[in-house]
Design a protein around this motif. Structure first.
Motif, PDB file in Angstrom:
ATOM      1  N   HIS A 189      -7.602   2.971  -3.583  1.00  0.00           N
ATOM      2  CA  HIS A 189      -8.036   4.352  -3.324  1.00  0.00           C
ATOM      3  C   HIS A 189      -7.074   5.395  -3.890  1.00  0.00           C
ATOM      4  O   HIS A 189      -6.662   6.337  -3.198  1.00  0.00           O
ATOM      5  CB  HIS A 189      -8.227   4.585  -1.827  1.00  0.00           C
ATOM      6  CG  HIS A 189      -9.484   3.974  -1.272  1.00  0.00           C
ATOM      7  ND1 HIS A 189     -10.740   4.306  -1.711  1.00  0.00           N
ATOM      8  CD2 HIS A 189      -9.668   3.019  -0.314  1.00  0.00           C
ATOM      9  CE1 HIS A 189     -11.650   3.613  -1.047  1.00  0.00           C
ATOM     10  NE2 HIS A 189     -11.022   2.808  -0.196  1.00  0.00           N
ATOM     11  N   GLY A 190      -6.692   5.205  -5.140  1.00  0.00           N
ATOM     12  CA  GLY A 190      -5.903   6.232  -5.815  1.00  0.00           C
ATOM     13  C   GLY A 190      -4.442   6.273  -5.453  1.00  0.00           C
ATOM     14  O   GLY A 190      -3.723   7.195  -5.883  1.00  0.00           O
ATOM     15  N   CYS A 191      -3.928   5.311  -4.692  1.00  0.00           N
ATOM     16  CA  CYS A 191      -2.511   5.304  -4.286  1.00  0.00           C
ATOM     17  C   CYS A 191      -1.679   4.648  -5.392  1.00  0.00           C
ATOM     18  O   CYS A 191      -1.242   3.486  -5.271  1.00  0.00           O
ATOM     19  CB  CYS A 191      -2.342   4.577  -2.955  1.00  0.00           C
ATOM     20  SG  CYS A 191      -3.207   5.367  -1.573  1.00  0.00           S
ATOM     21  N   PHE A 192      -1.466   5.389  -6.469  1.00  0.00           N
ATOM     22  CA  PHE A 192      -0.816   4.849  -7.660  1.00  0.00           C
ATOM     23  C   PHE A 192       0.647   4.483  -7.401  1.00  0.00           C
ATOM     24  O   PHE A 192       1.119   3.419  -7.841  1.00  0.00           O
ATOM     25  CB  PHE A 192      -0.905   5.875  -8.791  1.00  0.00           C
ATOM     26  CG  PHE A 192      -0.215   5.451 -10.047  1.00  0.00           C
ATOM     27  CD1 PHE A 192      -0.768   4.486 -10.877  1.00  0.00           C
ATOM     28  CD2 PHE A 192       1.012   6.010 -10.416  1.00  0.00           C
ATOM     29  CE1 PHE A 192      -0.126   4.088 -12.045  1.00  0.00           C
ATOM     30  CE2 PHE A 192       1.662   5.618 -11.570  1.00  0.00           C
ATOM     31  CZ  PHE A 192       1.082   4.656 -12.390  1.00  0.00           C
ATOM     32  N   ASP A 193       1.384   5.335  -6.711  1.00  0.00           N
ATOM     33  CA  ASP A 193       2.808   5.060  -6.478  1.00  0.00           C
ATOM     34  C   ASP A 193       2.987   3.769  -5.679  1.00  0.00           C
ATOM     35  O   ASP A 193       3.837   2.927  -6.018  1.00  0.00           O
ATOM     36  CB  ASP A 193       3.459   6.228  -5.727  1.00  0.00           C
ATOM     37  CG  ASP A 193       3.555   7.475  -6.599  1.00  0.00           C
ATOM     38  OD1 ASP A 193       3.448   7.346  -7.837  1.00  0.00           O
ATOM     39  OD2 ASP A 193       3.734   8.571  -6.036  1.00  0.00           O
ATOM     40  N   GLU A 194       2.207   3.601  -4.620  1.00  0.00           N
ATOM     41  CA  GLU A 194       2.305   2.386  -3.812  1.00  0.00           C
ATOM     42  C   GLU A 194       1.901   1.158  -4.633  1.00  0.00           C
ATOM     43  O   GLU A 194       2.479   0.078  -4.474  1.00  0.00           O
ATOM     44  CB  GLU A 194       1.430   2.498  -2.566  1.00  0.00           C
ATOM     45  CG  GLU A 194       1.935   3.453  -1.502  1.00  0.00           C
ATOM     46  CD  GLU A 194       1.595   4.915  -1.781  1.00  0.00           C
ATOM     47  OE1 GLU A 194       1.887   5.770  -0.936  1.00  0.00           O
ATOM     48  OE2 GLU A 194       1.025   5.210  -2.861  1.00  0.00           O
ATOM     49  N   LEU A 195       0.935   1.345  -5.527  1.00  0.00           N
ATOM     50  CA  LEU A 195       0.494   0.224  -6.358  1.00  0.00           C
ATOM     51  C   LEU A 195       1.616  -0.243  -7.284  1.00  0.00           C
ATOM     52  O   LEU A 195       1.874  -1.441  -7.407  1.00  0.00           O
ATOM     53  CB  LEU A 195      -0.740   0.623  -7.167  1.00  0.00           C
ATOM     54  CG  LEU A 195      -1.232  -0.408  -8.194  1.00  0.00           C
ATOM     55  CD1 LEU A 195      -1.559  -1.741  -7.528  1.00  0.00           C
ATOM     56  CD2 LEU A 195      -2.447   0.127  -8.952  1.00  0.00           C
ATOM     57  N   THR A 196       2.288   0.688  -7.934  1.00  0.00           N
ATOM     58  CA  THR A 196       3.360   0.289  -8.852  1.00  0.00           C
ATOM     59  C   THR A 196       4.539  -0.322  -8.100  1.00  0.00           C
ATOM     60  O   THR A 196       5.166  -1.276  -8.578  1.00  0.00           O
ATOM     61  CB  THR A 196       3.832   1.496  -9.679  1.00  0.00           C
ATOM     62  OG1 THR A 196       4.209   2.570  -8.794  1.00  0.00           O
ATOM     63  CG2 THR A 196       2.724   1.977 -10.609  1.00  0.00           C
ATOM     64  N   LEU A 197       4.831   0.201  -6.911  1.00  0.00           N
ATOM     65  CA  LEU A 197       5.910  -0.381  -6.113  1.00  0.00           C
ATOM     66  C   LEU A 197       5.551  -1.798  -5.657  1.00  0.00           C
ATOM     67  O   LEU A 197       6.399  -2.701  -5.652  1.00  0.00           O
ATOM     68  CB  LEU A 197       6.207   0.501  -4.902  1.00  0.00           C
ATOM     69  CG  LEU A 197       6.886   1.851  -5.204  1.00  0.00           C
ATOM     70  CD1 LEU A 197       6.916   2.723  -3.956  1.00  0.00           C
ATOM     71  CD2 LEU A 197       8.297   1.628  -5.746  1.00  0.00           C
ATOM     72  N   LEU A 198       4.299  -2.001  -5.275  1.00  0.00           N
ATOM     73  CA  LEU A 198       3.860  -3.333  -4.852  1.00  0.00           C
ATOM     74  C   LEU A 198       3.908  -4.302  -6.025  1.00  0.00           C
ATOM     75  O   LEU A 198       4.374  -5.448  -5.877  1.00  0.00           O
ATOM     76  CB  LEU A 198       2.444  -3.261  -4.281  1.00  0.00           C
ATOM     77  CG  LEU A 198       1.827  -4.597  -3.843  1.00  0.00           C
ATOM     78  CD1 LEU A 198       2.673  -5.267  -2.765  1.00  0.00           C
ATOM     79  CD2 LEU A 198       0.393  -4.396  -3.342  1.00  0.00           C
TER      80      LEU A 198
END
Length: 731
Positions: A189-198
Motif C-alpha cells: 500500500h505505497g509504503c516504499f520506505d518500509e519496503l526497502t528497509l525490509l
C-alpha cells in the motif's frame, strides 16, 4: 495450423460422423485423456452403435469427465457435439471444475464424411444422418464463443487436419518448476520506505537507476539468488505509490520477483482503462500521486497490472500464493470465480459494524497439502492455520510490513514509521483478547471428514499403512471417551519391537543373536541400557500455565501432563500428577534445562514405576494368578513325588525336574514383584526418563543414545537432593 491447448482444459471435438475426430484425438492426445461417446455406449450396452443406449452413455461420459477434471487432468470429449444442447453440459462441467473449455471443430466436407462411413460396416445409418449433423454444425459455428468456449479452432479439410500441430500451453498460474528460495511480502500500500528497509533485512541490494524507465528504475539482487513474491495491493492509501510500482515492476521485469494481482490493483486498472469506479478506499491518493507522472509511466503501470495473474502454484505444488487466499479445489485452475476468490476471498453477503464485508474463514476449513500464503485482510501478527498464513500485518495502518521466508518459514518484519491511514476496522488486538492462536482456537472443533473413511499413511521406514474406516471409527470412539485433551498428545509411542525368536533350544531370545543382527545391519556401536519394568509414560512439561496456554492452547490452568502410551491420563488423582510435574519442573530449573535448550517446554519419554501403579489389573488378573497357580501346582506335585519316593518308587529325576521348574516359577514371581509396591504418595513413585523427544523449535530423536543418557543423567542428578528422589537415570 498450430493449436495451443492449455495443460488443464476440457477439449471438445466438434464434427459430423466420419469427419476424423477420433483419428485426430488418437494422434494428439493420450488414450487415457480421450473419452469417446461410442466407447461409453459400448460400456453400457456392449454395442457402440446402440442408439438406444445414448442417454446412459452420455451420463457415463459426463461422470468420467467430471472425475478427471476434479483430479486436474486434461480431458478430451470425442463425440459429434454438433448441437448446442450437447455442448451445454460440457461447458457447465468446465465451469464447475474451473477448466478452460476449448473447441476444436473438424469441419470436413459432407461428401467425404459420407464416403468414409460407407466403408465402415458398423455405420449403417442413412446419409440423412450426416447431412443433418453437417447442417447443425454450420448453424452453430458462429455461436461457440458465446456459448462459453475460451478458445476455438477450425479445421476445414482433411489436409488441414493432417497438417495440424498441437502444443500444450503451461497455465499462467503454473510455476511448479520454481523452487525458490522465496521471500513472500504482504500488502505494501505505497509504503516504499518500509519496503526497502525490509528488503535490506532480507539481504537484497537495491540500486536506483536515475535514467531507467518504469521497468528498469531499480536494480535489485540477492547474493543467494532469492526471489521476492509480492502478494498484491501495492497501491492506494500509502505515501509513495509510484516508487513502489517502479521497484516492483523493475524486479518482475528482471526476474527477481513475481507479483500477483490484488483487489486494489484490479480497481486501479479499471480506472486507467476509463471505466467507472468509485474513488474510495485509497484510490484517490493513488490517482493524485500518479497525476504528475509521465504518460509513459502510467501506460506502463496499466500494462503491468493487466498482466498480473490471480495466483501462482510453485515448488512442485507445495506452495501457493494469492492475494486473498486460495482454496484447495481452486489451485492452479482458471475461471472468473477463481480470480474473484484470489482478489477478494469469500464473503457472506453481509456487512459488519464498520461497513466492511463479512468474510468466510476459508483457512479454517483448508485441508490441502500445499502451503498457502496470502494477505488482503490485515492482522496484528501472522498466524499459521491449517498450512495457511496471512502476512498482511497492516503496514499502512501503522502495523508492520511482513515477509515469509520460504522454505524456511521464518517471518521477518519492518515496523511502520507512522500511521499513514486510519483503518476503518481496528486490527490491533485489544488488551483482553485471548492469547490462543487461530490454530488453537480451531483445534477445539473436530472436522469429522478428517478422521472417517479409509485412509493411507505414507511412512519413511516401511510401506503405506492402511487405516480402515471401521478401525478409525472405533479409535475415534475410544479417544473421544477416554483420551486426554488432544492438544497435549504431541507424541504417542509405538509398542516395543522384540528380537527374533532364538534358534537355540531353551531360549526365547539371546543377546548374541541380537548383536549379530545389528552387526549385519552395519551398526558398529550399540548402547545397552537397563530395562525398567514400569509403565510407559509420556510427560509434556511447561514452565508455567501461561506457557501451556500459549504453546499448546490449554485453557484449563494446567502446566503439563503425564499420559499413557494410548493417550490417556496416567493419574486419576490430579493432585498427584500436579505434584509429580512440580518435582520434575524443579529438577529442570536446577539443571538449567530451560536456558540450555532455549525452551519453555519439554517432552520426555519415560518409564514410571512401580509397575503396579498402572498395571494393577494386569498383575492381579494375569501375572499373579499364573505365578500363584504354578506355585500351588508345583508344591502339590512335589509333595506327591516325595510320597512316592518314600514308598520306594524311583522318581528322583522327575522330582528334580519339578524342583527346577518350581525355582524358575519363583524367579518369575520375584521378577515382577521387584517392580510392585504400594503407592500412597509422590514419594512412592519413580520416574525414569530415557528419551528427550522435543523442546521448542527442535526434535531430538536424531541425537545419539549417549547424548540422551548423559543429558537425562544431569537432570536426574539435579533431583538427587530430594528425599526420596523422584527421578533416576538409566544405567
Amino acid at each position: 495450423m498450430n493449436i495451443s491447448v492449455p495443460e488443464f482444459s476440457l477439449v471438445v471435438l466438434v464434427g459430423a460422423s466420419g469427419s476424423g475426430k477420433s483419428t485426430f484425438a488418437r494422434t494428439h492426445f493420450k488414450p487415457t485423456e480421450i473419452i469417446s461417446s461410442d466407447f461409453c455406449r459400448g460400456l453400457v450396452s456392449d454395442d457402440e452403435n446402440d442408439q438406444a443406449a445414448t442417454k446412459d452413455a452420455f451420463e457415463v461420459l459426463h461422470y468420467i469427465a467430471a472425475k478427471r477434471l476434479a483430479a486436474y487432468k486434461l480431458t478430451v470429449i470425442d463425440a459429434t457435439n454438433v448441437q448446442p444442447e450437447s455442448r451445454k453440459p460440457l461447458i457447465a462441467l468446465a465451469k464447475e471444475y474451473h477448466a478452460l473449455p476449448v473447441a476444436i471443430v473438424i469441419d470436413t466436407p459432407e461428401s467425404i464424411c459420407q464416403e468414409r462411413n460407407l466403408t465402415r460396416p458398423d455405420r449403417d445409418f442413412g446419409p440423412h444422418v450426416i447431412r443433418n449433423q453437417s447442417r447443425q454444425l454450420r448453424q452453430s459455428l458462429r455461436h461457440l464463443e458465446r456459448e462459453g468456449f475460451r478458445q476455438t479452432y477450425f479445421l476445414k479439410s482433411p489436409e488441414e487436419v493432417a497438417e495440424a500441430t498441437l502444443v500444450r500451453a503451461t497455465m499462467w498460474t503454473n510455476r511448479k518448476s520454481e523452487h525458490g528460495p522465496f521471500d513472500i511480502i504482504g500488502d505494501i500500500h505505497g509504503c516504499f520506505d518500509e519496503l526497502t528497509l525490509l528488503l535490506a533485512k532480507l539481504g537484497y541490494q537495491i540500486e536506483r537507476q536515475p535514467d531507467g524507465d518504469a521497468a528498469s528504475a531499480f536494480r535489485v539482487s540477492h547474493p543467494d539468488g532469492r526471489k521476492v513474491i509480492f502478494l498484491g495491493d501495492l497501491v492506494d492509501r500509502g505515501p509513495n505509490i509510484p516508487d513502489v510500482l517502479r521497484l516492483v515492476m523493475s524486479m518482475t521485469a528482471t526476474g527477481t520477483a513475481l507479483c500477483v494481482c490484488g483487489n486494489h490493483e484490479a480497481k486501479l486498472l479499471k480506472k486507467l482503462q476509463g471505466r467507472q469506479v468509485q474513488v474510495t478506499h485509497g484510490l484517490a491518493e493513488t490517482l493524485a500521486q500518479l497525476e504528475p507522472e509521465p504518460d509513459a509511466f502510467k501506460a506502463a503501470v496499466k500494462k503491468f497490472i493487466d498482466g498480473l495473474v490471480s495466483h501462482y502454484v510453485l515448488d512442485d505444488g507445495k506452495l501457493v500464493v494469492a492475494h486473498a487466499g486460495m482454496k484447495e479445489n481452486f489451485q492452479g485452475r482458471a475461471s472468473g470465480k477463481v480470480r474473484t476468490f484470489a482478489l477478494y476471498g469469500e464473503t457472506t453477503g453481509e456487512t459488519d459494524a464498520y461497513g466492511l464485508p463479512v468474510r468466510y474463514n476459508w483457512a479454517a476449513e483448508y485441508r490441502g497439502a500445499a502451503t498457502v500464503v496470502y494477505g488482503h485482510t490485515p492482522v496484528p501478527e501472522p498466524e499459521w492455520l491449517n498450512r495457511t498464513v496471512n502476512v498482511d500485518t497492516g503496514c499502512v495502518f501503522g502495523g508492520k510490513l511482513t515477509a515469509l521466508r520460504y522454505p524456511e518459514k521464518e517471518l521477518i518484519s519492518e515496523p511502520a514509521a507512522k500511521v499513514y491511514c486510519e483503518s476503518a476496522k481496528p486490527f490491533q488486538p485489544a488488551t483482553d483478547v485471548s492469547t490462543l492462536t487461530a490454530q488453537q482456537v480451531y483445534d477445539d472443533v473436530l472436522d469429522i471428514d478428517d478422521v472417517i473413511g479409509k485412509r493411507f499413511i505414507s511412512t519413511a521406514l516401511r510401506s503405506n499403512i492402511t487405516i480402515r474406516e471401521e478401525n478409525a471409527i472405533a479409535a475415534l470412539e475410544i479417544m473421544s471417551r477416554f483420551a486426554a485433551d488432544p492438544k497435549w498428545l504431541i507424541y504417542l509411542p509405538p509398542t516395543m519391537s522384540p528380537c527374533e525368536v532364538s534358534t537355540d533350544a531353551g531360549f526365547l531370545e539371546h543377546p548374541a543373536e541380537a548383536f549379530a543382527y545389528y552387526r549385519n545391519q552395519g551398526i558398529a556401536e550399540i548402547v545397552c541400557e537397563e530395562k525398567h519394568m514400569g509403565s510407559r509414560a509420556v510427560v509434556v512439561l511447561c514452565r508455567s500455565e501461561a506457557v501451556a496456554k500459549r504453546r499448546f492452547g490449554i485453557t484449563t490452568n494446567e502446566s503439563g501432563i503425564c499420559y499413557t502410551r494410548t493417550g490417556r491420563r496416567f493419574f486419576e488423582d490430579a493432585a498427584l500428577e500436579s505434584e509429580l510435574l512440580a518435582r520434575l519442573r524443579t529438577a529442570m530449573d536446577a539443571a538449567n534445562v530451560w536456558e540450555d535448550f532455549k525452551t519453555d517446554w519439554i517432552c520426555l519419554d519415560c518409564e514410571l514405576l512401580p509397575w503396579s501403579a498402572k498395571a494393577q489389573g494386569l498383575l492381579r488378573e494375569q501375572y499373579a494368578p499364573v505365578g500363584r497357580a504354578a506355585a500351588v501346582g508345583f508344591d502339590a506335585a512335589t509333595a506327591q513325588l516325595k510320597l512316592a519316593a518314600s514308598n520306594g518308587k524311583d522318581v528322583a529325576a522327575l522330582l528334580g525336574k519339578v524342583a527346577a521348574r518350581r525355582e524358575q516359577n519363583q524367579k518369575y514371581i520375584d521378577a515382577y514383584r521387584r517392580y510392585c509396591w504400594p503407592v500412597n504418595s509422590i514419594d512412592d513413585l519413580k520416574l525414569a526418563p530415557f528419551h528427550i523427544l522435543a523442546t521448542e523449535g527442535e526434535v531430538h530423536t536424531g541425537k545419539t543414545h549417549l547424548w540422551q543418557m548423559e543429558t537425562i543423567h544431569r537432570i536426574c542428578t539435579a533431583d538427587a537432593g530430594s528425599q526420596p528422589s523422584l527421578l533416576f537415570a538409566t544405567a
